[in-house]
Scaffold this motif. Structure first.
Motif, mmCIF file in Angstrom:
data_model
loop_
_atom_site.group_PDB
_atom_site.id
_atom_site.type_symbol
_atom_site.label_atom_id
_atom_site.label_comp_id
_atom_site.label_asym_id
_atom_site.label_seq_id
_atom_site.Cartn_x
_atom_site.Cartn_y
_atom_site.Cartn_z
ATOM 1 N N MET A 13 0.730 -1.278 -0.083
ATOM 2 C CA MET A 13 0.188 -0.103 -0.070
ATOM 3 C C MET A 13 0.774 1.224 -0.008
ATOM 4 S SD MET A 13 -3.187 -0.935 2.657
ATOM 5 C CE MET A 13 -4.359 0.236 1.943
ATOM 6 N N ILE A 14 1.798 1.311 0.874
ATOM 7 C CA ILE A 14 2.567 2.446 0.799
ATOM 8 C C ILE A 14 3.380 2.614 -0.462
ATOM 9 C CG2 ILE A 14 5.140 1.888 2.010
ATOM 10 C CD1 ILE A 14 4.389 3.585 4.209
ATOM 11 N N LYS A 15 3.958 1.480 -1.213
ATOM 12 C CA LYS A 15 4.784 1.593 -2.184
ATOM 13 C C LYS A 15 3.847 1.953 -3.281
ATOM 14 C CE LYS A 15 7.192 -1.653 -4.640
ATOM 15 N NZ LYS A 15 7.479 -3.202 -4.858
ATOM 16 N N LYS A 16 2.719 1.668 -3.447
ATOM 17 C CA LYS A 16 1.681 2.069 -4.413
ATOM 18 C C LYS A 16 1.308 3.579 -4.159
ATOM 19 C CE LYS A 16 -0.658 -2.139 -5.697
ATOM 20 N NZ LYS A 16 -1.597 -3.093 -5.155
ATOM 21 N N ARG A 68 -1.919 4.362 -15.821
ATOM 22 C CA ARG A 68 -0.814 5.408 -15.701
ATOM 23 C C ARG A 68 -1.638 6.354 -15.052
ATOM 24 N NH1 ARG A 68 1.705 5.247 -21.578
ATOM 25 N NH2 ARG A 68 3.365 5.768 -20.576
ATOM 26 N N PRO A 69 -1.501 6.655 -13.744
ATOM 27 C CA PRO A 69 -2.187 7.587 -12.843
ATOM 28 C C PRO A 69 -1.720 9.037 -13.175
ATOM 29 C CG PRO A 69 -1.361 5.809 -11.527
ATOM 30 C CD PRO A 69 -0.924 5.432 -12.891
ATOM 31 N N GLY A 70 -0.781 9.224 -13.550
ATOM 32 C CA GLY A 70 -0.341 10.564 -13.999
ATOM 33 C C GLY A 70 -1.130 11.043 -15.100
ATOM 34 N N ARG A 71 -1.129 10.060 -16.253
ATOM 35 C CA ARG A 71 -1.766 10.497 -17.647
ATOM 36 C C ARG A 71 -3.161 10.897 -17.221
ATOM 37 N NH1 ARG A 71 0.092 7.764 -22.500
ATOM 38 N NH2 ARG A 71 2.197 8.655 -22.703
ATOM 39 N N VAL A 72 -3.875 9.918 -16.369
ATOM 40 C CA VAL A 72 -5.261 10.207 -16.340
ATOM 41 C C VAL A 72 -5.385 11.613 -15.361
ATOM 42 C CG1 VAL A 72 -7.323 9.321 -15.142
ATOM 43 C CG2 VAL A 72 -5.688 7.705 -16.149
ATOM 44 N N ALA A 73 -4.601 11.800 -14.437
ATOM 45 C CA ALA A 73 -4.629 13.186 -13.656
ATOM 46 C C ALA A 73 -4.577 14.311 -14.605
ATOM 47 C CB ALA A 73 -3.643 12.935 -12.506
ATOM 48 N N GLU A 74 -3.568 14.077 -15.509
ATOM 49 C CA GLU A 74 -3.220 15.132 -16.235
ATOM 50 C C GLU A 74 -4.745 15.755 -17.383
ATOM 51 O OE1 GLU A 74 0.039 14.689 -19.066
ATOM 52 O OE2 GLU A 74 0.206 16.909 -19.426
ATOM 53 N N ILE A 109 -8.184 7.703 -10.909
ATOM 54 C CA ILE A 109 -6.645 8.078 -10.792
ATOM 55 C C ILE A 109 -5.816 6.801 -10.410
ATOM 56 C CG2 ILE A 109 -4.610 9.386 -10.131
ATOM 57 C CD1 ILE A 109 -6.665 12.025 -10.256
ATOM 58 N N THR A 110 -6.273 6.473 -8.928
ATOM 59 C CA THR A 110 -5.475 5.644 -8.249
ATOM 60 C C THR A 110 -5.474 3.982 -8.888
ATOM 61 O OG1 THR A 110 -7.191 5.196 -6.890
ATOM 62 C CG2 THR A 110 -5.663 6.731 -6.090
ATOM 63 N N LYS A 156 4.174 5.803 -5.309
ATOM 64 C CA LYS A 156 4.217 5.795 -7.056
ATOM 65 C C LYS A 156 3.191 6.728 -7.415
ATOM 66 C CE LYS A 156 5.149 2.211 -10.238
ATOM 67 N NZ LYS A 156 5.013 1.023 -10.587
ATOM 68 N N ILE A 157 1.733 6.755 -6.870
ATOM 69 C CA ILE A 157 0.835 7.312 -7.342
ATOM 70 C C ILE A 157 0.984 8.774 -7.251
ATOM 71 C CG2 ILE A 157 -1.727 7.965 -7.107
ATOM 72 C CD1 ILE A 157 -1.960 5.064 -6.375
ATOM 73 N N LEU A 158 1.424 9.244 -6.047
ATOM 74 C CA LEU A 158 1.638 10.416 -5.691
ATOM 75 C C LEU A 158 2.947 11.097 -6.394
ATOM 76 C CD1 LEU A 158 0.841 12.807 -3.877
ATOM 77 C CD2 LEU A 158 2.171 11.920 -2.009
ATOM 78 N N GLU A 159 3.851 10.108 -6.627
ATOM 79 C CA GLU A 159 5.152 10.770 -7.489
ATOM 80 C C GLU A 159 4.558 11.088 -8.850
ATOM 81 O OE1 GLU A 159 7.454 9.653 -9.985
ATOM 82 O OE2 GLU A 159 8.516 11.351 -9.236
ATOM 83 N N SER A 160 3.537 10.029 -9.549
ATOM 84 C CA SER A 160 3.475 10.248 -10.972
ATOM 85 C C SER A 160 2.439 11.376 -11.299
ATOM 86 C CB SER A 160 2.900 8.780 -11.553
ATOM 87 O OG SER A 160 1.944 8.597 -10.899
ATOM 88 N N THR A 161 1.638 11.745 -10.246
ATOM 89 C CA THR A 161 0.554 12.852 -10.329
ATOM 90 C C THR A 161 0.962 14.209 -9.741
ATOM 91 O OG1 THR A 161 -0.553 12.018 -8.223
ATOM 92 C CG2 THR A 161 -1.299 11.090 -10.218
ATOM 93 N N ARG A 162 1.981 14.251 -9.185
ATOM 94 C CA ARG A 162 2.438 15.441 -8.322
ATOM 95 C C ARG A 162 2.161 16.767 -9.426
ATOM 96 N NH1 ARG A 162 8.820 15.170 -7.856
ATOM 97 N NH2 ARG A 162 8.533 17.749 -7.360
ATOM 98 N N ASP A 163 2.323 16.613 -10.562
ATOM 99 C CA ASP A 163 2.363 17.958 -11.302
ATOM 100 C C ASP A 163 1.023 18.347 -11.901
ATOM 101 O OD1 ASP A 163 5.222 18.252 -11.175
ATOM 102 O OD2 ASP A 163 5.517 17.208 -13.035
ATOM 103 N N HIS A 164 0.201 17.452 -11.541
ATOM 104 C CA HIS A 164 -1.205 17.452 -11.887
ATOM 105 C C HIS A 164 -2.338 17.759 -11.070
ATOM 106 C CE1 HIS A 164 0.670 16.587 -15.676
ATOM 107 N NE2 HIS A 164 0.976 15.239 -15.316
ATOM 108 N N ILE A 165 -2.078 17.879 -9.628
ATOM 109 C CA ILE A 165 -2.979 17.705 -8.627
ATOM 110 C C ILE A 165 -2.522 19.005 -7.623
ATOM 111 C CG2 ILE A 165 -3.483 15.415 -8.717
ATOM 112 C CD1 ILE A 165 -1.579 14.979 -6.274
#
Ligand code: BMP
Length: 247
Positions: free
Chosen positions: A26-29, A230-236, A225-226, A32-41
């Motif tokens: 859970m922590i790992k996931k 590709r959470p980053g793509r969806v967040a964007e 998103i979660t 990773k989600i936070l890292e990939s979405t950071r620029d879009h939230i």
């Protein structure tokens, strides 16, 4: 929040609710989600999904620090709903744990209810976001009920809660994305004084365009998103759709 939203060019609050798994996964996931979405939230909202298995003062700290590193404000969605003394202690724990805002339920009222939460928040320079109309299917059974007002008139609970949000100087109001007409009604009471946070787009069926058109300021988005490949793509993508509607 306003500053973060402007800086990030986003009005998406990520509901960091990874699915049930073992704690390390859970922590790992979540990281990773936070890292990939950071620029879009523009902020991160935590719920029991992480607090229960990881603990406020242990595993969750790693994620709060990560959010801080990305300059993303954190919200604890604890929906405070108890007597005043208990509410104050809940608020103190979450704020000491590093959260910048929390959610609370106006059903419990002010005196010996949410007053201690607002006082604690003001003392510690943190925020309180009130539930005004939730997003789930039976939300109307509570938030839509007719209440008798102080003037002996009947009004739906959500309109009374929206007025409480103004009176108590709440930092936000939660209104479900699944009820865009409620967003409109509540937005006409709140004006620009209290921003609307709207959960329920995507997984719960709410439509981004309707929420934004009716007056939502922030969208709270979790599973769309979660659970994405590709959470980053969806967040964007969601960020872009929501931003277009704001403009
Ligand atoms: P999702 O996008 O996966 O449906 O997640 C929405 C998040 O917002 C969840 O954390 C949920 O508990 C929360 N939430 C909600 O969905 N509706 C409300 O009315 C209030 C909430 O806090």
């Amino acid at each position: 929040m306003e500053k973060s939203s402007e800086e990030k060019g986003s009005n998406i609050v990520l509901a960091l609710d990874p699915p049930l798994d073992d704690r390390m996964q859970m922590i790992k996931k979540a990281k990773k989600i936070l890292e990939s979405t950071r620029d879009h939230i523009c902020a991160v909202k935590f719920n029991r999904h992480l607090i229960l298995p990881l603990g406020l003062f242990s595993g969750v700290q790693e994620l709060i620090r990560q959010a801080e590193e990305y300059q993303l404000p954190t919200i604890m969605d604890c929906k405070i709903n108890d007597i005043g003394n208990t509410n104050r202690i809940i608020a103190e724990h979450y704020f000491k744990g590093g959260f910048e805002a929390l959610t609370a339920n106006p059903f419990v009222g002010w005196e010996d209810g949410l007053q201690p939460v607002f006082e604690t928040a003001r003392r510690m320079s943190r925020g309180v976001i009130l539930l005004v109309y939730m997003s789930h299917r039976s939300a109307g059974e509570g938030y839509g009920r007719a209440f008798v007002t102080a003037d002996n008139e009947r009004a739906p609970a959500y309109s009374i809660f929206a007025r409480k949000a103004l009176e108590w100087k709440a930092d936000g109001a939660v209104v479900g994305a699944t009820y865009p007409e409620r967003i409109g009604e509540i937005s006409s009471i709140l004006g620009r004084n209290v921003p609307i946070y709207s959960p329920g787009v995507g997984a719960q069926g709410g439509k981004i365009s309707l929420c934004m058109k009716n007056g939502a300021r922030y969208l709270i988005v979790g599973r769309t998103i979660t659970l994405a490949q590709r959470p980053g793509r969806v967040a964007e993508k969601i960020k872009t759709q929501a931003r277009v509607r704001v403009a």
